[in-house]
Design a protein around this motif. Sequence first.
Motif, PDB file in Angstrom:
ATOM      1  N   ILE A 281     -16.484  23.521 -20.627  1.00  0.00           N
ATOM      2  CA  ILE A 281     -17.516  24.321 -21.280  1.00  0.00           C
ATOM      3  C   ILE A 281     -16.886  25.567 -21.909  1.00  0.00           C
ATOM      4  N   ILE A 282     -17.322  25.850 -23.111  1.00  0.00           N
ATOM      5  CA  ILE A 282     -16.898  27.054 -23.831  1.00  0.00           C
ATOM      6  C   ILE A 282     -18.123  27.939 -23.984  1.00  0.00           C
ATOM      7  N   ASN A 283     -18.016  29.189 -23.580  1.00  0.00           N
ATOM      8  CA  ASN A 283     -19.156  30.095 -23.700  1.00  0.00           C
ATOM      9  C   ASN A 283     -19.099  30.976 -24.938  1.00  0.00           C
ATOM     10  N   GLY A 284     -17.956  31.057 -25.576  1.00  0.00           N
ATOM     11  CA  GLY A 284     -17.870  31.863 -26.771  1.00  0.00           C
ATOM     12  C   GLY A 284     -16.595  31.621 -27.539  1.00  0.00           C
ATOM     13  N   PHE A 285     -16.643  31.955 -28.837  1.00  0.00           N
ATOM     14  CA  PHE A 285     -15.464  31.878 -29.697  1.00  0.00           C
ATOM     15  C   PHE A 285     -15.511  33.034 -30.680  1.00  0.00           C
ATOM     16  N   SER A 286     -14.400  33.744 -30.771  1.00  0.00           N
ATOM     17  CA  SER A 286     -14.226  34.760 -31.809  1.00  0.00           C
ATOM     18  C   SER A 286     -12.765  34.736 -32.231  1.00  0.00           C
ATOM     19  N   PHE A 287     -12.504  35.243 -33.409  1.00  0.00           N
ATOM     20  CA  PHE A 287     -11.123  35.266 -33.884  1.00  0.00           C
ATOM     21  C   PHE A 287     -10.278  36.269 -33.101  1.00  0.00           C
ATOM     22  N   GLU A 288     -10.914  37.274 -32.543  1.00  0.00           N
ATOM     23  CA  GLU A 288     -10.188  38.265 -31.759  1.00  0.00           C
ATOM     24  C   GLU A 288      -9.815  37.752 -30.362  1.00  0.00           C
ATOM     25  N   SER A 289     -10.735  37.028 -29.720  1.00  0.00           N
ATOM     26  CA  SER A 289     -10.524  36.586 -28.341  1.00  0.00           C
ATOM     27  C   SER A 289     -10.229  35.104 -28.179  1.00  0.00           C
ATOM     28  N   GLY A 290     -10.474  34.307 -29.187  1.00  0.00           N
ATOM     29  CA  GLY A 290     -10.284  32.865 -29.069  1.00  0.00           C
ATOM     30  C   GLY A 290     -11.435  32.237 -28.305  1.00  0.00           C
ATOM     31  N   LEU A 291     -11.115  31.256 -27.465  1.00  0.00           N
ATOM     32  CA  LEU A 291     -12.124  30.574 -26.649  1.00  0.00           C
ATOM     33  C   LEU A 291     -12.294  31.334 -25.347  1.00  0.00           C
ATOM     34  N   THR A 292     -13.542  31.604 -24.983  1.00  0.00           N
ATOM     35  CA  THR A 292     -13.803  32.422 -23.799  1.00  0.00           C
ATOM     36  C   THR A 292     -14.825  31.763 -22.873  1.00  0.00           C
ATOM     37  N   ASP A 293     -14.835  32.249 -21.619  1.00  0.00           N
ATOM     38  CA  ASP A 293     -15.747  31.742 -20.601  1.00  0.00           C
ATOM     39  C   ASP A 293     -16.139  32.885 -19.676  1.00  0.00           C
ATOM     40  N   PHE A 294     -17.233  32.699 -18.954  1.00  0.00           N
ATOM     41  CA  PHE A 294     -17.699  33.699 -17.997  1.00  0.00           C
ATOM     42  C   PHE A 294     -16.981  33.615 -16.660  1.00  0.00           C
ATOM     43  N   SER A 295     -16.525  32.439 -16.287  1.00  0.00           N
ATOM     44  CA  SER A 295     -15.935  32.241 -14.970  1.00  0.00           C
ATOM     45  C   SER A 295     -14.430  32.517 -14.984  1.00  0.00           C
ATOM     46  N   VAL A 296     -14.036  33.588 -14.342  1.00  0.00           N
ATOM     47  CA  VAL A 296     -12.618  33.947 -14.278  1.00  0.00           C
ATOM     48  C   VAL A 296     -11.827  32.857 -13.553  1.00  0.00           C
ATOM     49  N   TYR A 297     -12.451  32.224 -12.563  1.00  0.00           N
ATOM     50  CA  TYR A 297     -11.773  31.171 -11.803  1.00  0.00           C
ATOM     51  C   TYR A 297     -11.524  29.930 -12.667  1.00  0.00           C
ATOM     52  N   GLU A 298     -12.524  29.548 -13.469  1.00  0.00           N
ATOM     53  CA  GLU A 298     -12.363  28.384 -14.337  1.00  0.00           C
ATOM     54  C   GLU A 298     -11.387  28.652 -15.476  1.00  0.00           C
ATOM     55  N   VAL A 299     -11.289  29.899 -15.904  1.00  0.00           N
ATOM     56  CA  VAL A 299     -10.398  30.254 -17.000  1.00  0.00           C
ATOM     57  C   VAL A 299      -8.947  29.896 -16.667  1.00  0.00           C
ATOM     58  N   GLU A 300      -8.529  30.112 -15.445  1.00  0.00           N
ATOM     59  CA  GLU A 300      -7.148  29.780 -15.073  1.00  0.00           C
ATOM     60  C   GLU A 300      -6.884  28.282 -15.217  1.00  0.00           C
ATOM     61  N   LEU A 301      -7.834  27.453 -14.813  1.00  0.00           N
ATOM     62  CA  LEU A 301      -7.711  26.005 -14.978  1.00  0.00           C
ATOM     63  C   LEU A 301      -7.708  25.634 -16.453  1.00  0.00           C
ATOM     64  N   LYS A 302      -8.592  26.242 -17.221  1.00  0.00           N
ATOM     65  CA  LYS A 302      -8.682  25.948 -18.656  1.00  0.00           C
ATOM     66  C   LYS A 302      -7.397  26.362 -19.381  1.00  0.00           C
ATOM     67  N   LYS A 303      -6.808  27.483 -18.997  1.00  0.00           N
ATOM     68  CA  LYS A 303      -5.534  27.908 -19.582  1.00  0.00           C
ATOM     69  C   LYS A 303      -4.458  26.858 -19.326  1.00  0.00           C
ATOM     70  N   ALA A 304      -4.416  26.338 -18.110  1.00  0.00           N
ATOM     71  CA  ALA A 304      -3.431  25.307 -17.765  1.00  0.00           C
ATOM     72  C   ALA A 304      -3.670  24.043 -18.581  1.00  0.00           C
ATOM     73  N   MET A 305      -4.941  23.685 -18.770  1.00  0.00           N
ATOM     74  CA  MET A 305      -5.264  22.506 -19.580  1.00  0.00           C
ATOM     75  C   MET A 305      -4.826  22.692 -21.024  1.00  0.00           C
ATOM     76  N   VAL A 306      -5.091  23.858 -21.583  1.00  0.00           N
ATOM     77  CA  VAL A 306      -4.690  24.145 -22.968  1.00  0.00           C
ATOM     78  C   VAL A 306      -3.171  24.097 -23.098  1.00  0.00           C
ATOM     79  N   ASN A 307      -2.469  24.718 -22.172  1.00  0.00           N
ATOM     80  CA  ASN A 307      -1.008  24.753 -22.230  1.00  0.00           C
ATOM     81  C   ASN A 307      -0.371  23.374 -22.068  1.00  0.00           C
ATOM     82  N   ALA A 308      -1.052  22.478 -21.369  1.00  0.00           N
ATOM     83  CA  ALA A 308      -0.528  21.122 -21.164  1.00  0.00           C
ATOM     84  C   ALA A 308      -0.932  20.164 -22.281  1.00  0.00           C
TER      85      ALA A 308
END
Length: 87
Positions: free
Chosen positions: A3-30
């Motif tokens: 799930i993506i909660n927001g997109f901006s050119f300044e921040s990219g893809l964002t989410d409300f859950s700090v815990y899920e963000v770490e998993l999503k970062k790993a998914m993007v990097n892989a």
Amino acid sequence: MSIINGFSFESGLTDFSVYEVELKKAMVNASKKVVALLDHTKIGKNSIASFASVDQIDTIITDYDKTGDFSEKVMEQNIEVIIIPAP
């Protein structure tokens, strides 16, 4: 897919859950390719934590009519945009 909660050119893809963000970062990097599915309500919005910068996004699929500033910025970033008209 996540799930993506927001997109901006300044921040990219964002989410409300700090815990899920770490998993999503790993998914993007892989990933070899990052495709973001964003309805018009997510464009220009930011959540508290970013998980993918604009330069990591390959394709955006949206119902947002890419005109004006948005259109110029996605071209500058070399992001493919696929528009699916809203019903």
